[in-house]
Motif scaffolding. Structure first.
Motif, mmCIF file in Angstrom:
data_model
loop_
_atom_site.group_PDB
_atom_site.id
_atom_site.type_symbol
_atom_site.label_atom_id
_atom_site.label_comp_id
_atom_site.label_asym_id
_atom_site.label_seq_id
_atom_site.Cartn_x
_atom_site.Cartn_y
_atom_site.Cartn_z
ATOM 1 N N PRO A 4 0.810 -1.209 0.000
ATOM 2 C CA PRO A 4 0.000 0.000 0.000
ATOM 3 C C PRO A 4 0.848 1.265 0.000
ATOM 4 N N GLY A 5 0.178 2.370 -0.220
ATOM 5 C CA GLY A 5 0.828 3.669 -0.312
ATOM 6 C C GLY A 5 0.154 4.396 -1.446
ATOM 7 N N CYS A 6 0.135 5.729 -1.353
ATOM 8 C CA CYS A 6 -0.545 6.469 -2.407
ATOM 9 C C CYS A 6 0.388 7.544 -2.928
ATOM 10 N N PRO A 7 1.365 7.157 -3.771
ATOM 11 C CA PRO A 7 1.653 5.796 -4.234
ATOM 12 C C PRO A 7 2.633 5.081 -3.306
ATOM 13 N N PRO A 8 2.876 3.787 -3.580
ATOM 14 C CA PRO A 8 3.884 3.088 -2.778
ATOM 15 C C PRO A 8 5.296 3.470 -3.216
ATOM 16 N N ILE A 9 6.238 3.205 -2.317
ATOM 17 C CA ILE A 9 7.639 3.523 -2.613
ATOM 18 C C ILE A 9 8.139 2.529 -3.670
ATOM 19 N N PRO A 10 8.783 3.010 -4.757
ATOM 20 C CA PRO A 10 9.200 2.110 -5.836
ATOM 21 C C PRO A 10 10.008 0.911 -5.372
ATOM 22 N N VAL A 11 10.964 1.141 -4.483
ATOM 23 C CA VAL A 11 11.837 0.033 -4.099
ATOM 24 C C VAL A 11 11.059 -1.063 -3.369
ATOM 25 N N VAL A 12 9.922 -0.684 -2.778
ATOM 26 C CA VAL A 12 9.126 -1.695 -2.098
ATOM 27 C C VAL A 12 8.504 -2.645 -3.124
ATOM 28 N N ILE A 13 8.060 -2.077 -4.235
ATOM 29 C CA ILE A 13 7.473 -2.912 -5.291
ATOM 30 C C ILE A 13 8.524 -3.865 -5.859
ATOM 31 N N THR A 14 9.653 -3.311 -6.248
ATOM 32 C CA THR A 14 10.691 -4.161 -6.823
ATOM 33 C C THR A 14 11.334 -5.055 -5.780
#
Lengths: 421, 365
Positions: free
Chosen positions: B193-203
């Motif tokens: 989650p996050g609006c938006p989420p932190i990029p490094v968290v996705i990768t």
């Protein structure tokens, strides 16, 4: 009257004071005290964890003096202490604790567990759960004047021996002198040389002193068994004799618990301060040496070390004086690893020595001291407590160790510079 | 969309002009995030370099494309973006070049070729109210989600809308928006989650999947603990001011200029779990609180329905000092009563003390 369980519990309620309540409330169950106790380290048995030895007293506090405990007791969630439980705890409170005070040193929240054990013994004794050997010793102390049954005539005989051996008169019942000298049973029976050494040192120093036929025994079985009523009676005899003779200072002998009894517990038991000072013999010798009234010469050319008696070094604060004196006469002095206020007990203090049942455990616990001696590779062990000395000498025999025990007072007397210019 | 000629991540990155140094830097960040020893950086790099293309299908539902923007535009070209975009992505509305039938064909092909192995990334919430609110190529969001999720190894719900409903689900929720987890219940779901989420968290989650072959440990809200384990407040550089009771009262007062705690201005840091205060944004440049604005709590469920942005959390509504005073006085009285009772008990015990004599010491039956 007799000892009853009810008297014991009543005594628990009586001794539970603010310090003990704060100890129980602040214990964080870290278990560090276990590692500091030689009865645990030498057996690995967790029942010897110091704070566990206090469990019946802790539960009494919890149920009688805390809101949660009162509720838990009412709801049947916390079981009351039973007589059988006290009986089961007797060996933990008396046989496996020398009240050496090492656990009190390591407690991270500063709980003086030794103090709590001392207080807990009040209830144990009142409930009739004191060891037979200690009961006998205490009875003899009250009735005959000494836990070992030593009478004044025995002292008189030793006085004669010492006077003959050293050619120095030993004063008795002298008023207005500097020092009243006390002895422990072991010194009268096993090490009368102590008395000879004191007479030589005081002659050299030009100090006035005396023995008293009304107060020659310094050990206090009342404190060891945990009966303040009796401890007070025993201390009272010394206080009365000292104040009758109007001495300036009472000297506690080379006996650890005697020092605790007369110096620290004494005024609290009597409820007043004394009209005289109380010092350990090593404090007196150190003062005489520091002020130049006695001088030392010659050296003990053997590797040796000093065994700190718990009550004198850790609980009494007298640990620099013996080292200052030894520095003068023992160039091969070696220090043990755990020493001074963190020393390891001989295993026979706090009434354990008078408790025959504790003998096997006492010998097991000696393995720690044995290892310390062997690690240093010394063949001479100096100490300043007759009870340590007896305990260690017996254990050395048991383990077939060729190590000589010396009392520091005698060692000093043997190295006096006669008539220094 | 462009397909790299390379068939593993290492060569694909080099083709894209990413230096090994940058790549190792990324691996070190991951190792630190996952609390792995420094020695594991090499192992992660080796595993990632050799990792075959993991097929990723990205579905966008009721969303604003902010999550995609976050990933691809924040500090372009990012290694995070490249890993996703060039290495793995088989289908993504915004990023793919194909359109219409061709686009949908790419999705179908990826689903078929990698059945049971591909990762499904979803951003945006799913409307259950009326299928017409959001459709793609004539297929409703809920149907497409179910269809693609069926063959997925795991689902990553990116952004607060996909994870918890987000803005579309805010009161009064006209479209009947729900998060992915309300539709899919037979696949492992990771909420990012996050609006938006932190990029490094996705990768980071993707890299974990590629390196360790599984998903990272999740908290009770389905978020990776490594990124969402601590509150913004606990890791905030302004925390010492909170502890000292130094607060900015308005956005232009002395406290605000001095950089004091924004709690009283409605900062939701104390109730928000995310990595903003540590990884920060825009390549570690800053994060909202550092820019002078309180945290909005965007990575928490109920974001938008947690009360006004500028109302402080748990501000006392009544005369708290008075109530506390009364409670304290009652406590003191109870304690004193207890002490009196205990003192009485001890005195009674003392009164009941019969001197112990040597005769007493023997316990007689």
């Amino acid at each position: 009257m007799t000892a009853t369980f009810e008297r014991g519990i009543n005594s628990f309620k009586e001794v539970l004071d603010a310090p003990i309540a704060s100890f129980f409330a602040s214990c964080v169950h870290c278990g560090l005290c276990a590692e500091s106790c030689l009865f645990y380290t030498e057996t690995g048995d967790p029942q010897y964890t110091p704070v566990h030895k206090l469990e019946p007293l802790r539960r009494t506090w919890f149920q009688e003096y805390t809101l949660l405990g009162k509720l838990a007791k009412a709801a049947g969630l916390s079981k009351s202490v039973t007589d059988a439980e006290l009986a089961a705890w007797e060996p933990l409170v008396y046989d496996s604790c020398t009240m050496c005070g090492r656990c009190s040193m390591v407690c991270p929240v500063g709980n003086d567990l030794t103090y709590a054990i001392r207080k807990m013994r009040e209830g144990m004794a009142a409930a009739g759960h004191a060891p037979e050997g200690l009961v006998t010793a205490t009875t003899r102390a009250i009735v005959a004047g000494s836990p070992a049954g030593v009478k004044w005539v025995t002292v008189q005989a030793q006085i004669k021996h010492m006077e003959k051996q050293f050619g120095i008169e030993i004063p008795v019942n002298q008023a207005h002198v500097d020092y009243l000298v006390l002895m422990s049973s072991w010194e009268i029976l096993n090490y009368p040389e102590y008395l000879g050494a004191v007479s030589r040192i005081f002659k050299q120093a030009g100090a006035t002193w005396t023995l008293s036929e009304h107060a020659y025994e310094a050990t206090n079985s009342g404190i060891q068994i945990g009966v303040s009523d009796l401890a007070r009676e025993l201390v009272g005899r010394i206080v009365k004799a000292a104040e009758d003779l109007e001495v300036k200072c009472v000297i506690s002998p080379e006996c650890g618990h005697a020092y605790t009894a007369i110096r620290w517990e004494g005024p609290n038991l009597m409820g007043r301060s004394f009209g005289f000072e109380v010092k350990h013999i090593l404090e007196v010798i150190d003062e005489l040496h520091a002020s130049g009234r006695i001088k030392l010469k010659g050296t003990l050319d053997k590797p040796q070390t000093y065994h700190d008696p718990c009550q004198i070094s850790r609980r009494g604060g007298v640990y620099e004086q013996p080292r200052k004196l030894l520095k003068e006469i023992a160039p091969q002095f070696r220090e043990m690893k755990d020493t001074g206020t963190m020393n390891w007990c001989c295993g026979g203090g706090g009434g354990v020595g008078a408790n025959e049942r504790a003998e096997p455990l006492k010998l097991i616990s000696f393995k720690r001291k044995k290892a310390q001696i062997e690690e240093l590779g010394v063949d001479t062990l100096v100490t300043a407590c007759a009870n340590c000395r007896v305990t260690i000498e017996e254990a050395l025999e048991h383990y077939h160790m060729d190590v000589e025990m010396l009392g520091l007072t005698e060692l000093v007397a043997d190295h006096l510079e006669e008539n220094p210019s | 969309m462009k397909r790299p000629a390379a068939n593993n991540i290492g060569s694909a990155l080099r083709e894209a002009g990413i230096s090994r140094r940058d790549f190792l830097g990324f691996c070190a960040t991951l190792a630190a995030a996952y609390a792995l020893p420094a020695a594991s950086v090499g192992a992660i790099a080796a595993a990632l370099e050799k990792a075959p293309r993991a097929s990723v299908i990205w579905l966008s539902f009721q969303e604003c494309t902010g999550c995609t923007e976050s990933l691809t535009r924040s500090h372009a070209p990012t290694i995070e973006g490249l890993i996703l975009e060039q290495i793995s992505l088989d289908y993504h509305h915004t990023l793919q070049a194909a359109a219409g039938e061709a686009a949908e064909q790419a999705r179908m092909e990826a689903m078929r070729a990698n059945a049971g192995k591909y990762l499904l990334i979803v951003d945006g919430s799913v409307p259950l109210g009326n299928a017409g609110y959001s459709t793609i190529a004539g297929v409703s969001n809920v149907d497409m989600l179910k269809e693609v999720a069926q063959g997925a190894a795991a689902v990553i719900a990116v952004g607060t809308c996909a994870a918890y409903g987000g803005i579309p689900a805010a009161q009064p929720n006209p479209t009947g928006a729900v998060p992915v987890s309300a539709v899919i219940n037979d696949k492992p779901i990771v909420n990012v989650p996050g609006c938006p989420p932190i990029p490094v968290v996705i990768t980071g989650v993707l890299a974990h999947f590629l390196t360790f072959g599984g998903l990272p440990e999740l908290d009770d809200l389905g978020r990776p603990k490594i990124f969402y384990g601590e509150s913004i407040h606990d890791r905030c550089y302004r925390r010492p001011f909170y502890d000292q009771g130094k607060f900015a009262e308005t956005f232009d007062d002395e406290g605000a200029r001095r950089g004091w705690c924004l709690f009283k201005l409605g900062c939701k840091g104390p109730v928000t779990y995310n990595a903003c205060a540590t990884t920060k944004w825009n390549n570690g440049v800053s994060f909202p609180i550092q820019s002078g604005h309180g945290c909005l709590g965007c990575s928490q469920p109920g974001f938008w329905d947690m009360g006004p942005f500028y109302k402080a959390l748990s501000m006392p509504t009544a005369n708290v000092e008075k109530a506390a005073g009364i409670a304290a006085a009652a406590g003191v009285a109870a304690g004193a009563a207890m002490a009196v009772a205990n003192r009485g008990k001890k005195a009674a015990a003392k009164a009941a003390h019969a001197p112990v004599t040597v005769e007493d010491l023997e316990k007689k039956p």
